[in-house]
Write a protein that holds these residues in place. Structure first.
Motif, PDB file in Angstrom:
ATOM      1  N   ASN A  42      -9.655   0.398   4.663  1.00 59.70           N
ATOM      2  CA  ASN A  42      -8.240  -0.001   4.601  1.00 59.70           C
ATOM      3  C   ASN A  42      -7.943  -0.879   3.388  1.00 59.70           C
ATOM      4  O   ASN A  42      -6.790  -0.990   2.958  1.00 59.70           O
ATOM      5  N   PHE A  43      -8.976  -1.521   2.848  1.00 58.57           N
ATOM      6  CA  PHE A  43      -8.787  -2.352   1.657  1.00 58.57           C
ATOM      7  C   PHE A  43      -8.413  -1.520   0.435  1.00 58.57           C
ATOM      8  O   PHE A  43      -7.948  -2.050  -0.570  1.00 58.57           O
ATOM      9  N   GLU A  44      -8.643  -0.207   0.518  1.00 62.29           N
ATOM     10  CA  GLU A  44      -8.336   0.683  -0.618  1.00 62.29           C
ATOM     11  C   GLU A  44      -6.852   1.017  -0.705  1.00 62.29           C
ATOM     12  O   GLU A  44      -6.394   1.570  -1.725  1.00 62.29           O
ATOM     13  N   GLU A  45      -6.079   0.680   0.329  1.00 59.86           N
ATOM     14  CA  GLU A  45      -4.650   1.016   0.347  1.00 59.86           C
ATOM     15  C   GLU A  45      -3.907   0.364  -0.828  1.00 59.86           C
ATOM     16  O   GLU A  45      -4.197  -0.773  -1.213  1.00 59.86           O
ATOM     17  N   ASN A  46      -2.940   1.105  -1.370  1.00 62.13           N
ATOM     18  CA  ASN A  46      -2.080   0.596  -2.456  1.00 62.13           C
ATOM     19  C   ASN A  46      -2.887   0.003  -3.610  1.00 62.13           C
ATOM     20  O   ASN A  46      -2.589  -1.086  -4.112  1.00 62.13           O
ATOM     21  N   ASP A  47      -3.910   0.772  -4.023  1.00 63.14           N
ATOM     22  CA  ASP A  47      -4.751   0.355  -5.151  1.00 63.14           C
ATOM     23  C   ASP A  47      -5.379  -1.028  -4.911  1.00 63.14           C
ATOM     24  O   ASP A  47      -5.313  -1.927  -5.750  1.00 63.14           O
ATOM     25  N   PHE A  48      -5.957  -1.180  -3.735  1.00 65.59           N
ATOM     26  CA  PHE A  48      -6.665  -2.421  -3.361  1.00 65.59           C
ATOM     27  C   PHE A  48      -5.738  -3.648  -3.398  1.00 65.59           C
ATOM     28  O   PHE A  48      -6.118  -4.735  -3.840  1.00 65.59           O
ATOM     29  N   GLN A  49      -4.517  -3.467  -2.890  1.00 64.81           N
ATOM     30  CA  GLN A  49      -3.528  -4.547  -2.946  1.00 64.81           C
ATOM     31  C   GLN A  49      -4.026  -5.822  -2.274  1.00 64.81           C
ATOM     32  O   GLN A  49      -3.936  -6.925  -2.848  1.00 64.81           O
ATOM     33  N   ILE A  50      -4.552  -5.710  -1.047  1.00 65.26           N
ATOM     34  CA  ILE A  50      -4.979  -6.902  -0.300  1.00 65.26           C
ATOM     35  C   ILE A  50      -6.150  -7.583  -0.998  1.00 65.26           C
ATOM     36  O   ILE A  50      -6.217  -8.819  -1.063  1.00 65.26           O
ATOM     37  N   LEU A  51      -7.049  -6.795  -1.566  1.00 68.02           N
ATOM     38  CA  LEU A  51      -8.177  -7.382  -2.295  1.00 68.02           C
ATOM     39  C   LEU A  51      -7.687  -8.135  -3.528  1.00 68.02           C
ATOM     40  O   LEU A  51      -8.176  -9.233  -3.836  1.00 68.02           O
ATOM     41  N   ARG A  52      -6.692  -7.586  -4.217  1.00 69.13           N
ATOM     42  CA  ARG A  52      -6.138  -8.247  -5.401  1.00 69.13           C
ATOM     43  C   ARG A  52      -5.466  -9.570  -5.022  1.00 69.13           C
ATOM     44  O   ARG A  52      -5.599 -10.580  -5.726  1.00 69.13           O
ATOM     45  N   VAL A  53      -4.727  -9.565  -3.919  1.00 66.42           N
ATOM     46  CA  VAL A  53      -4.078 -10.807  -3.464  1.00 66.42           C
ATOM     47  C   VAL A  53      -5.133 -11.844  -3.091  1.00 66.42           C
ATOM     48  O   VAL A  53      -5.001 -13.035  -3.401  1.00 66.42           O
ATOM     49  N   LEU A  54      -6.201 -11.379  -2.454  1.00 70.32           N
ATOM     50  CA  LEU A  54      -7.292 -12.283  -2.063  1.00 70.32           C
ATOM     51  C   LEU A  54      -7.892 -12.968  -3.289  1.00 70.32           C
ATOM     52  O   LEU A  54      -8.165 -14.183  -3.273  1.00 70.32           O
ATOM     53  N   ILE A  55      -8.066 -12.190  -4.356  1.00 73.21           N
ATOM     54  CA  ILE A  55      -8.633 -12.747  -5.589  1.00 73.21           C
ATOM     55  C   ILE A  55      -7.636 -13.701  -6.251  1.00 73.21           C
ATOM     56  O   ILE A  55      -8.016 -14.765  -6.764  1.00 73.21           O
ATOM     57  N   THR A  56      -6.344 -13.365  -6.190  1.00 69.80           N
ATOM     58  CA  THR A  56      -5.314 -14.243  -6.763  1.00 69.80           C
ATOM     59  C   THR A  56      -5.295 -15.597  -6.057  1.00 69.80           C
ATOM     60  O   THR A  56      -5.064 -16.644  -6.685  1.00 69.80           O
ATOM     61  N   ILE A  57      -5.543 -15.577  -4.739  1.00 67.16           N
ATOM     62  CA  ILE A  57      -5.565 -16.825  -3.964  1.00 67.16           C
ATOM     63  C   ILE A  57      -6.587 -17.805  -4.533  1.00 67.16           C
ATOM     64  O   ILE A  57      -6.388 -19.030  -4.499  1.00 67.16           O
ATOM     65  N   LEU A  58      -7.694 -17.288  -5.090  1.00 72.63           N
ATOM     66  CA  LEU A  58      -8.727 -18.156  -5.665  1.00 72.63           C
ATOM     67  C   LEU A  58      -8.175 -19.001  -6.810  1.00 72.63           C
ATOM     68  O   LEU A  58      -8.664 -20.097  -7.077  1.00 72.63           O
ATOM     69  N   ASP A  59      -7.142 -18.489  -7.490  1.00 70.28           N
ATOM     70  CA  ASP A  59      -6.516 -19.220  -8.608  1.00 70.28           C
ATOM     71  C   ASP A  59      -5.361 -20.100  -8.171  1.00 70.28           C
ATOM     72  O   ASP A  59      -5.132 -21.167  -8.754  1.00 70.28           O
TER      73      ASP A  59
END
Length: 470
Positions: free
Chosen positions: A381-398
């Motif tokens: 499911n993390f692959e949905e919308n070009d890994f949208q949730i994973l990208r947001v997760l990484i943005t949270i680190l910043d």
């Protein structure tokens, strides 16, 4: 002696001048005969009199309380009634006997609590009884007696209204709503500013535990903002007196857990954490039982089930189940609570809930993060919308400054790396490595620990990452 420190035994040692009261026509000759038979007799003799003609004695007691204003006598008759009901609480039903349909049996007791507010009382009561505003003994006994009498009132039958009012009565009688609303007002006052420093609150809680079965009382109590007055009393107890107060307070919360408007307050206050703290440390079976039953009631209400999981209640239930309890109802309630919590964990572990948490940018150690089944079932499911949730997760680190959110984000990235076949490559391509490495020097130990775990898994890959322990 200070009335606040009087005991029933001390009051009953008095000699009351009943003959004088008859000569001044404050009591009848029939009342005098009944009082002579009853007064200063053995418990067994009094019990027999009550068995033979209980309503007649109740009539005499009520009339004395209504017509005589001498404080010593009022205290004495209240002590007689208190002793009578303490020996056998079922005697409270005598106040509702059909032969007393012409007597307002609630009136005197409520008058002693609220002399000015009760508009149904005759004017001459006001000035005479204001002095009892400060008499704790009279108020305490009146409250306890009235609460018990109200709690055993019968349903309407044979033309007798269950609140003690004759259906064809010629004078205004105290309605049951008058009584219940008046009691709630007085009890809330005790919880806010007790009239007695040590007995005010326990008396109020004891009466509430009896009265909150009544829908009118629940409604009035919530409207009076009474629920918040109970919450501070939910705390671990050690002495016998404080354990009883804790038990009766939790009993009140249990009764309120059946009332939706009260649940709304319970869900937004510190009630749940306090209940769980108490049940973790309590060894008193009755306290544990009433809290478990309360939690069972609340579990399906709104977000309370999720809050229970976040507060580590599943682990607490496991610990409680391991103890030797003799109450079968408690064991059954624990099993039911455990199953309900498992259902809540399954609901909380859905990917939609996870997405919502990530998109809000505030992460916590809710069950899904450390649930292996959640990661195995939802990794694609993390692959949905070009890994949208994973990208947001990484943005949270910043973007986040919250240590807990940063720690959980690092942990979730490590879980993605471990569970997704191309996890290392994807996370590297999204340039997460540099951001995580910065967090390895974070001042918070929880952040550095999970950042290190993420980097280790990023370097080792899924084949070896599974050996790493959190």
């Amino acid at each position: 002696m200070d009335q606040a420190e009087l005991t029933t035994e001390q009051v009953l040692s008095r000699d009351i001048p009943w003959e004088t009261y008859m000569s001044t026509k404050l009591i009848s000759s029939t009342s005098l005969q009944l009082l002579r038979r009853y007064d200063h007799r053995s418990e067994s003799h009094r019990a027999q009199l009550l068995d033979d003609d209980g309503p007649s004695y109740v009539r005499v007691f009520v009339r004395v309380l209504r017509d005589i204003f001498k404080e010593d006598t009022i205290e004495y008759v209240l002590a007689l009634i208190d002793e009578m009901l303490a020996a056998n609480p079922k005697r409270a039903r005598l106040f509702h006997d059909s032969t007393l349909a012409d007597e307002d049996t609630y009136e005197p007791f409520l008058t002693f609590l609220f002399q000015i507010e009760c508009i149904c009382y005759r004017v001459h009561y006001f000035s005479q009884r204001l002095l009892w505003k400060g008499n704790w003994y009279i108020q305490e006994k009146s409250c306890k007696i009235l609460a018990l009498i109200v709690s055993v009132r019968p349903k309407n039958q044979n033309g007798v209204v269950s609140n003690g009012e004759a259906s064809n009565g010629k004078k205004p009688f105290t309605t049951i709503d008058d009584v219940l609303i008046g009691l709630v007002k007085w009890l809330c006052e005790q919880l806010k500013k007790p009239f007695h420093p040590t007995r005010g609150v326990p008396t109020a809680i004891n009466c509430l535990a009896t009265l909150l079965k009544e829908p009118v009382v629940r409604s009035s109590f919530v409207q009076a903002d009474g629920v918040k007055l109970l919450v501070p009393l939910i705390s671990p107890a050690s002495t016998q007196q404080s354990i009883q107060l804790l038990y009766e307070t939790c009993l009140c919360i249990w009764l309120l857990s059946y009332y939706e408007p009260a649940i709304e307050y319970l869900a937004t206050s510190r009630t749940l954490p306090r209940l769980i703290d108490v049940v973790k440390s309590s060894t008193k079976e009755k306290v544990v039982r009433v809290i478990v039953l309360t939690l069972k009631n609340l579990m399906s209400k709104g977000t309370l089930g999720a809050q229970m999981v976040d507060l580590q209640l599943p682990q607490v239930v496991q610990s409680l189940k391991a103890q030797a309890w003799s109450d079968e109802d408690l064991l059954e309630a624990l099993n039911s609570l455990e199953e309900g919590l498992k259902d809540n964990i399954r609901k909380l572990s859905s990917f939609d809930m996870y997405k919502q948490e990530v998109l809000l940018g505030h992460l916590d150690w809710s069950p899904m993060h450390k649930d292996p089944l959640f990661w195995r079932e939802n990794i694609t499911n993390f692959e949905e919308n070009d890994f949208q949730i994973l990208r947001v997760l990484i943005t949270i680190l910043d973007t986040s400054s919250d240590p807990r959110t940063l720690a959980v984000a690092c942990y979730d990235l490590s879980q993605f790396i471990q569970n997704h076949p191309a996890g290392r490559i994807i996370v590297t391509d999204l340039k997460a490595k540099e951001r995580v490495m910065k967090l390895m020097n974070h001042e918070n130990a929880e952040v550095t620990k999970n950042a290190l775990l993420c980097i280790q898994r990023l370097f080792l890959g899924a084949k070896y990452a599974s050996f790493l322990q959190v």
